[in-house]
Scaffold this motif. Structure first.
Motif, PDB file in Angstrom:
ATOM      1  N   LEU A   4     -55.056 -38.732 -32.382  1.00 22.52           N
ATOM      2  CA  LEU A   4     -54.516 -37.328 -33.094  1.00 22.52           C
ATOM      3  C   LEU A   4     -54.470 -37.293 -34.347  1.00 22.52           C
ATOM      4  CD1 LEU A   4     -52.072 -36.613 -29.955  1.00 22.52           C
ATOM      5  CD2 LEU A   4     -54.581 -36.458 -29.949  1.00 22.52           C
ATOM      6  N   ARG A   5     -55.225 -36.778 -35.167  1.00 20.10           N
ATOM      7  CA  ARG A   5     -55.091 -36.573 -36.495  1.00 20.10           C
ATOM      8  C   ARG A   5     -55.041 -35.092 -36.798  1.00 20.10           C
ATOM      9  NH1 ARG A   5     -61.008 -39.467 -37.904  1.00 20.10           N
ATOM     10  NH2 ARG A   5     -60.294 -41.741 -37.531  1.00 20.10           N
ATOM     11  N   PRO A   6     -54.542 -34.857 -38.128  1.00 21.14           N
ATOM     12  CA  PRO A   6     -54.037 -33.313 -38.317  1.00 21.14           C
ATOM     13  C   PRO A   6     -55.201 -32.569 -38.297  1.00 21.14           C
ATOM     14  CG  PRO A   6     -52.856 -34.964 -39.880  1.00 21.14           C
ATOM     15  CD  PRO A   6     -53.869 -35.977 -39.066  1.00 21.14           C
ATOM     16  N   GLU A   7     -56.419 -33.031 -38.495  1.00 21.08           N
ATOM     17  CA  GLU A   7     -57.595 -32.431 -39.075  1.00 21.08           C
ATOM     18  C   GLU A   7     -58.551 -32.327 -37.822  1.00 21.08           C
ATOM     19  OE1 GLU A   7     -58.958 -36.299 -40.298  1.00 21.08           O
ATOM     20  OE2 GLU A   7     -56.881 -35.002 -40.072  1.00 21.08           O
ATOM     21  N   ALA A   8     -58.301 -33.572 -36.803  1.00 15.16           N
ATOM     22  CA  ALA A   8     -59.242 -33.706 -35.602  1.00 15.16           C
ATOM     23  C   ALA A   8     -58.697 -34.427 -34.504  1.00 15.16           C
ATOM     24  CB  ALA A   8     -60.578 -34.501 -36.255  1.00 15.16           C
ATOM     25  N   THR A   9     -59.255 -34.264 -33.296  1.00 12.65           N
ATOM     26  CA  THR A   9     -58.870 -34.933 -32.242  1.00 12.65           C
ATOM     27  C   THR A   9     -60.146 -36.184 -31.849  1.00 12.65           C
ATOM     28  OG1 THR A   9     -57.570 -33.481 -31.477  1.00 12.65           O
ATOM     29  CG2 THR A   9     -58.338 -35.011 -29.685  1.00 12.65           C
TER      30      THR A   9
END
Length: 357
Positions: A4-9
């Motif tokens: 779980l990244r701030p910009e993407a899953t």
């Protein structure tokens, strides 16, 4: 495993990897040697290798099937409730719908340099100011027009609506279309608007020799204060007769004062050359004179020389010339790259077939 990244899953399932933007739209799906990429217009593109690299856009039925597969995998394996809700609110039909894209972009985004693939494209203009290069088919479907500040602001708002939280994946703003930096005073208000819509993002754009030469260093310094950071010059060749054959105005050596002015203004550069243009008849002079010219340009560590393997388009005037193509373009490209690296220049490949927005 989910990342779980701030910009993407990102969902990693052994031999399958799925990536979603923060709007929940898949943008990359790797499955057993096959790579699927979704464009912002909803189309799905397959990249794989069968000896050489293959690329094709999937038919609508194929795309819907793959989108369905992606959503089923997300439903079975994605655990985080927020990210799960983002992804599963979509249907295959909604993912393939081009309507939101067409609201934002009246004309397709034709091409970007490789390091700008994840930029947000704002079309300050449509088409190209010249649009008569013998080899180019990118803008033949559209007239050249510049947007008014009001129309450009509305366009930017629609782009933001299209991206939503998918904007978090994007880096920089590319000012399109083909030669938007050729605009004079009208460009200033458009740059201000781009900076307002995307504060803090570097602005990038294409520039041709014959338009760039008309501006002094002070002009480029002014644009830099408005956010311009990187300029891409389609030099194509250092061999003047070949440039004439390609029906591109100017003389290759005009790159010297232009590049000097841009560097004095504090801008970084991408200089583009087409390896294989002119075929066998021009190969030796093309390579020799292009390398000699590049050795004289005041390029630094932040600048890149892009080598583009030439692609002959059947619909262009170049195709009617009947020039015998180079039999081994990749070997020629590798030879160019070796020589340029010996000069201390940064070199990167620029294959127009890889572009997807």
């Amino acid at each position: 495993m989910e990342l779980l990244r701030p910009e993407a899953t990102v969902l990693s399932l052994g031999d399958r990897v799925l990536s979603f933007d923060r709007e929940g739209r898949p943008y990359h799906y790797f499955r057993q040697g096959l790579t699927f990429k979704r464009a912002l217009d909803g189309s799905l593109h397959l990249r794989h290798r069968e000896g050489e690299r293959r690329r094709r856009r999937l038919a609508e039925g194929e795309a819907l099937e793959v989108y369905g597969e992606i959503l089923e995998l997300a439903d079975a394996h994605l655990q985080d409730p927020v990210r799960r809700a983002e992804v599963l609110r979509w249907t295959p039909e909604a993912l393939s719908d081009p309507t939101p894209y067409r609201r934002a972009y009246a004309w397709p985004v034709s091409i970007l340099p490789p390091d700008a693939y994840l930029s947000v494209v704002l079309q300050a203009t449509t088409g190209c100011t010249w649009n008569r290069c013998a080899f180019c088919s990118f803008y033949q479907d559209r007239p050249f027009r510049k947007r008014s500040p009001e129309a450009f602001r509305e366009h930017g708002e629609r782009v933001l609506e299209l991206l939503g939280r998918g904007r978090l994946l994007r880096r920089g703003v590319f000012l399109g279309d083909g030669n938007a930096l050729a605009l004079g005073e009208p460009l200033l208000s458009l740059l201000e608007e781009a900076r307002r819509a995307f504060p803090g993002e570097p602005i990038l754009g294409f520039l041709d020799l014959f338009t760039g030469l008309k501006k002094e260093v002070a002009w480029w310094e002014r644009l830099r204060t408005l956010g311009l950071r990187r300029v891409y010059i389609g030099l194509e060749t250092g061999h003047a007769p070949l440039l004439t054959l390609l029906n591109k105005p100017g003389h290759p050596r005009e790159a010297l004062p232009l590049v000097k002015a841009l560097k004095e203004a504090g801008l970084s550069l991408g200089v583009i050359l087409m390896v294989g243009a002119g075929g066998l008849a021009y190969a030796e002079a093309h390579r020799r004179e292009s390398l000699a010219l590049l050795a004289q340009l005041p390029l630094g560590k932040e600048d890149v020389v892009y080598l583009s393997p030439f692609q002959e388009e059947p619909s262009t005037p170049y195709a009617l010339l009947g020039l015998e193509p180079l039999p081994h373009v990749e070997a020629e490209l590798a030879a160019w790259a070796r020589e340029l690296r010996r000069l201390g220049l940064r070199v990167a490949r620029y294959d127009i077939r890889e572009f997807l927005y």
